[in-house]
Design an enzyme around this catalytic site. Structure first.
Site, PDB file in Angstrom:
ATOM      1  N   ASN A   7       0.865  -1.190   0.000  1.00  0.00           N
ATOM      2  CA  ASN A   7       0.000   0.000   0.000  1.00  0.00           C
ATOM      3  C   ASN A   7       0.896   1.232   0.000  1.00  0.00           C
ATOM      4  O   ASN A   7       1.690   1.433   0.930  1.00  0.00           O
ATOM      5  CB  ASN A   7      -0.892  -0.036   1.246  1.00  0.00           C
ATOM      6  CG  ASN A   7      -1.819   1.160   1.328  1.00  0.00           C
ATOM      7  OD1 ASN A   7      -1.408   2.282   1.047  1.00  0.00           O
ATOM      8  ND2 ASN A   7      -3.060   0.951   1.715  1.00  0.00           N
ATOM      9  N   HIS A  10       1.081   6.240   1.665  1.00  0.00           N
ATOM     10  CA  HIS A  10       1.897   7.180   2.439  1.00  0.00           C
ATOM     11  C   HIS A  10       3.010   7.834   1.618  1.00  0.00           C
ATOM     12  O   HIS A  10       3.610   8.813   2.070  1.00  0.00           O
ATOM     13  CB  HIS A  10       2.404   6.531   3.717  1.00  0.00           C
ATOM     14  CG  HIS A  10       1.265   6.247   4.653  1.00  0.00           C
ATOM     15  ND1 HIS A  10       0.375   7.233   5.036  1.00  0.00           N
ATOM     16  CD2 HIS A  10       0.839   5.102   5.226  1.00  0.00           C
ATOM     17  CE1 HIS A  10      -0.549   6.687   5.823  1.00  0.00           C
ATOM     18  NE2 HIS A  10      -0.302   5.404   5.946  1.00  0.00           N
ATOM     19  N   HIS A  43      -5.712   3.649  -1.421  1.00  0.00           N
ATOM     20  CA  HIS A  43      -7.048   3.897  -0.864  1.00  0.00           C
ATOM     21  C   HIS A  43      -7.459   5.302  -1.298  1.00  0.00           C
ATOM     22  O   HIS A  43      -6.846   6.284  -0.872  1.00  0.00           O
ATOM     23  CB  HIS A  43      -6.954   3.795   0.665  1.00  0.00           C
ATOM     24  CG  HIS A  43      -8.254   3.974   1.384  1.00  0.00           C
ATOM     25  ND1 HIS A  43      -8.384   3.807   2.734  1.00  0.00           N
ATOM     26  CD2 HIS A  43      -9.500   4.331   0.946  1.00  0.00           C
ATOM     27  CE1 HIS A  43      -9.627   4.035   3.104  1.00  0.00           C
ATOM     28  NE2 HIS A  43     -10.326   4.369   2.036  1.00  0.00           N
ATOM     29  N   ARG A  45      -9.559   7.890  -0.576  1.00  0.00           N
ATOM     30  CA  ARG A  45     -10.474   8.302   0.501  1.00  0.00           C
ATOM     31  C   ARG A  45     -11.361   9.437   0.023  1.00  0.00           C
ATOM     32  O   ARG A  45     -10.980  10.225  -0.850  1.00  0.00           O
ATOM     33  CB  ARG A  45      -9.679   8.763   1.729  1.00  0.00           C
ATOM     34  CG  ARG A  45      -8.893   7.653   2.398  1.00  0.00           C
ATOM     35  CD  ARG A  45      -8.294   8.140   3.697  1.00  0.00           C
ATOM     36  NE  ARG A  45      -9.274   8.161   4.750  1.00  0.00           N
ATOM     37  CZ  ARG A  45      -9.398   7.258   5.707  1.00  0.00           C
ATOM     38  NH1 ARG A  45      -8.563   6.259   5.774  1.00  0.00           N
ATOM     39  NH2 ARG A  45     -10.336   7.351   6.619  1.00  0.00           N
ATOM     40  N   ARG A  49      -7.148  12.715   1.259  1.00  0.00           N
ATOM     41  CA  ARG A  49      -6.045  13.229   2.079  1.00  0.00           C
ATOM     42  C   ARG A  49      -4.671  12.773   1.568  1.00  0.00           C
ATOM     43  O   ARG A  49      -3.673  13.398   1.838  1.00  0.00           O
ATOM     44  CB  ARG A  49      -6.226  12.831   3.536  1.00  0.00           C
ATOM     45  CG  ARG A  49      -6.045  11.358   3.787  1.00  0.00           C
ATOM     46  CD  ARG A  49      -6.052  11.037   5.267  1.00  0.00           C
ATOM     47  NE  ARG A  49      -7.368  11.150   5.840  1.00  0.00           N
ATOM     48  CZ  ARG A  49      -7.748  10.471   6.931  1.00  0.00           C
ATOM     49  NH1 ARG A  49      -6.888   9.689   7.534  1.00  0.00           N
ATOM     50  NH2 ARG A  49      -8.966  10.595   7.416  1.00  0.00           N
ATOM     51  N   GLU A  70      -8.695   0.373  -2.697  1.00  0.00           N
ATOM     52  CA  GLU A  70      -9.523   0.356  -1.484  1.00  0.00           C
ATOM     53  C   GLU A  70     -10.470   1.538  -1.563  1.00  0.00           C
ATOM     54  O   GLU A  70     -10.057   2.651  -1.907  1.00  0.00           O
ATOM     55  CB  GLU A  70      -8.660   0.529  -0.237  1.00  0.00           C
ATOM     56  CG  GLU A  70      -7.866  -0.684   0.125  1.00  0.00           C
ATOM     57  CD  GLU A  70      -6.951  -0.385   1.307  1.00  0.00           C
ATOM     58  OE1 GLU A  70      -7.096   0.661   1.950  1.00  0.00           O
ATOM     59  OE2 GLU A  70      -6.072  -1.206   1.561  1.00  0.00           O
ATOM     60  N   THR A 101      -7.966   3.193   8.666  1.00  0.00           N
ATOM     61  CA  THR A 101      -9.189   2.378   8.749  1.00  0.00           C
ATOM     62  C   THR A 101      -9.228   1.638  10.095  1.00  0.00           C
ATOM     63  O   THR A 101      -8.410   0.759  10.350  1.00  0.00           O
ATOM     64  CB  THR A 101      -9.218   1.364   7.586  1.00  0.00           C
ATOM     65  OG1 THR A 101      -8.791   2.032   6.405  1.00  0.00           O
ATOM     66  CG2 THR A 101     -10.619   0.819   7.391  1.00  0.00           C
ATOM     67  N   GLU A 151     -10.668  -9.581   3.114  1.00  0.00           N
ATOM     68  CA  GLU A 151      -9.390  -9.196   3.710  1.00  0.00           C
ATOM     69  C   GLU A 151      -9.633  -9.080   5.202  1.00  0.00           C
ATOM     70  O   GLU A 151     -10.450  -8.272   5.649  1.00  0.00           O
ATOM     71  CB  GLU A 151      -8.888  -7.869   3.128  1.00  0.00           C
ATOM     72  CG  GLU A 151      -7.529  -7.499   3.731  1.00  0.00           C
ATOM     73  CD  GLU A 151      -6.869  -6.292   3.074  1.00  0.00           C
ATOM     74  OE1 GLU A 151      -7.096  -6.058   1.859  1.00  0.00           O
ATOM     75  OE2 GLU A 151      -6.146  -5.585   3.783  1.00  0.00           O
ATOM     76  N   HIS A 196      -3.405  -4.744   7.755  1.00  0.00           N
ATOM     77  CA  HIS A 196      -3.522  -3.647   8.718  1.00  0.00           C
ATOM     78  C   HIS A 196      -2.613  -3.874   9.916  1.00  0.00           C
ATOM     79  O   HIS A 196      -2.794  -4.852  10.651  1.00  0.00           O
ATOM     80  CB  HIS A 196      -4.954  -3.423   9.210  1.00  0.00           C
ATOM     81  CG  HIS A 196      -5.145  -2.000   9.658  1.00  0.00           C
ATOM     82  ND1 HIS A 196      -4.710  -1.544  10.871  1.00  0.00           N
ATOM     83  CD2 HIS A 196      -5.654  -0.926   9.017  1.00  0.00           C
ATOM     84  CE1 HIS A 196      -4.964  -0.260  10.976  1.00  0.00           C
ATOM     85  NE2 HIS A 196      -5.528   0.155   9.853  1.00  0.00           N
TER      86      HIS A 196
HETATM   87  N1  PXP Z   1      -5.696  -3.161   4.192  1.00  0.00           N
HETATM   88  C1  PXP Z   1      -6.644  -2.229   4.303  1.00  0.00           C
HETATM   89  C2  PXP Z   1      -8.021  -2.567   3.842  1.00  0.00           C
HETATM   90  C3  PXP Z   1      -6.363  -0.941   4.823  1.00  0.00           C
HETATM   91  O1  PXP Z   1      -7.348  -0.029   4.933  1.00  0.00           O
HETATM   92  C4  PXP Z   1      -5.035  -0.651   5.201  1.00  0.00           C
HETATM   93  C5  PXP Z   1      -4.703   0.704   5.723  1.00  0.00           C
HETATM   94  O2  PXP Z   1      -4.828   1.643   4.715  1.00  0.00           O
HETATM   95  C6  PXP Z   1      -4.061  -1.657   5.028  1.00  0.00           C
HETATM   96  C7  PXP Z   1      -4.412  -2.911   4.556  1.00  0.00           C
HETATM   97  C8  PXP Z   1      -2.618  -1.406   5.331  1.00  0.00           C
HETATM   98  O3  PXP Z   1      -2.447  -1.141   6.686  1.00  0.00           O
HETATM   99  P1  PXP Z   1      -1.043  -0.655   7.205  1.00  0.00           P
HETATM  100  O4  PXP Z   1      -0.766   0.663   6.560  1.00  0.00           O
HETATM  101  O5  PXP Z   1      -1.216  -0.567   8.680  1.00  0.00           O
HETATM  102  O6  PXP Z   1      -0.027  -1.692   6.779  1.00  0.00           O
END
Ligand code: PXP
Length: 242
Positions: A7, A10, A43, A45, A49, A70, A101, A151, A196
């Site tokens: 992901n 960031h 994601h 959003r 953001r 996402e 999330t 997931e 997550h």
């Molecule tokens: N999976 C989903 C559905 C999420 O919403 C997130 C956070 O954006 C992640 C995975 C990844 O989480 P993390 O950034 O804590 O690794």
């Protein structure tokens, strides 16, 4: 072998801090792919953001692996998804005030709405996943609405590992719940993903859960990349998973 989805929201968070157009999310995705990522997640959003609409379109063009989008179950983002046609969509709950999330989607109590969204996305050839807590009733609801995948939200798993340790009863009970929900999912033909809060310390235990298809990991990889670079951070995680 369990797949790794990275992901890269960031990377966009850093870019949006100055809105200078760098660091490039497309370059970041290419670097993750080079280092062995099996898919790239963003994601989109509702408050935009971090990831922006144009990022999703650019990634669709540039990725050599798979794009996982996402999104909340909102009509506005739904329009983008149908236009971009990512390989996968993961429906997540979304609150404006949250930092990330916070919990899984309550599929059980919004089956009609979600069944319609799943149907429309699947008709566009997209594989649809639900981001849910480790709860058997939510698995049954995902089967009822004909989702392709789930997931599992590993937020509790990560928190109990950090706060109470791998030998604590809280952590062991959550691993057990992950195990049971995973078996129920796979037995009913659902693709099994998890994500997550997964990081370099806690990843080992969850790798032991059978039938896992893919982990989606963001924050820990991007944070580590600040010190050792993105390619090395992805490679290190791949090595741990394998
Ligand atoms: N999976 C989903 C559905 C999420 O919403 C997130 C956070 O954006 C992640 C995975 C990844 O989480 P993390 O950034 O804590 O690794």
């Amino acid at each position: 072998m369990i797949k790794l989805g990275v992901n890269i929201d960031h990377v966009a968070t850093i870019r949006q801090a100055r809105r200078e157009g760098f660091p490039s999310i497309v370059e970041a995705a290419a670097m993750c792919e080079k280092a062995g990522a099996d898919s790239i997640t963003v994601h989109l959003r509702e408050d935009r953001r971090h990831t922006q609409d144009k990022d999703v379109y650019s990634l669709r063009e540039s990725l050599r692996t798979k794009l996982n989008l996402e999104m909340a179950a909102s009509e506005e983002i739904f329009g983008v998804a149908l236009d971009v046609k990512p390989d996968f969509v993961c429906i997540v709950p979304e609150k404006r005030e949250e930092l990330t999330t916070e919990g899984g989607l309550d599929v059980k109590n919004q089956k009609n709405k979600l069944a319609d969204i799943v149907d429309r996305l699947k008709s566009a050839g997209i594989v649809v996943s639900m981001f849910i807590d480790t709860d058997i009733e939510q698995i049954s609801a995902c089967i009822d609405i004909k989702a392709d995948a789930v997931e599992l939200h590993t937020g509790k798993y990560a928190k109990f590992f950090k706060d109470n340790g791998a030998n604590s009863s809280e952590f062991k009970e959550e691993v057990d719940r992950i195990f049971r929900t995973s078996c129920a999912a796979v037995k009913n033909g659902l693709i099994l993903n998890a994500g997550h809060g997964l990081d370099y310390e806690n990843i080992e235990q969850i790798c032991k859960v059978p039938f896992m298809n893919e982990f989606n990991i963001g924050f820990s990889i991007i944070a580590k990349a600040v010190f050792i670079g993105l390619e090395a951070a992805v490679k290190d995680m791949k090595k741990l998973i394998n």
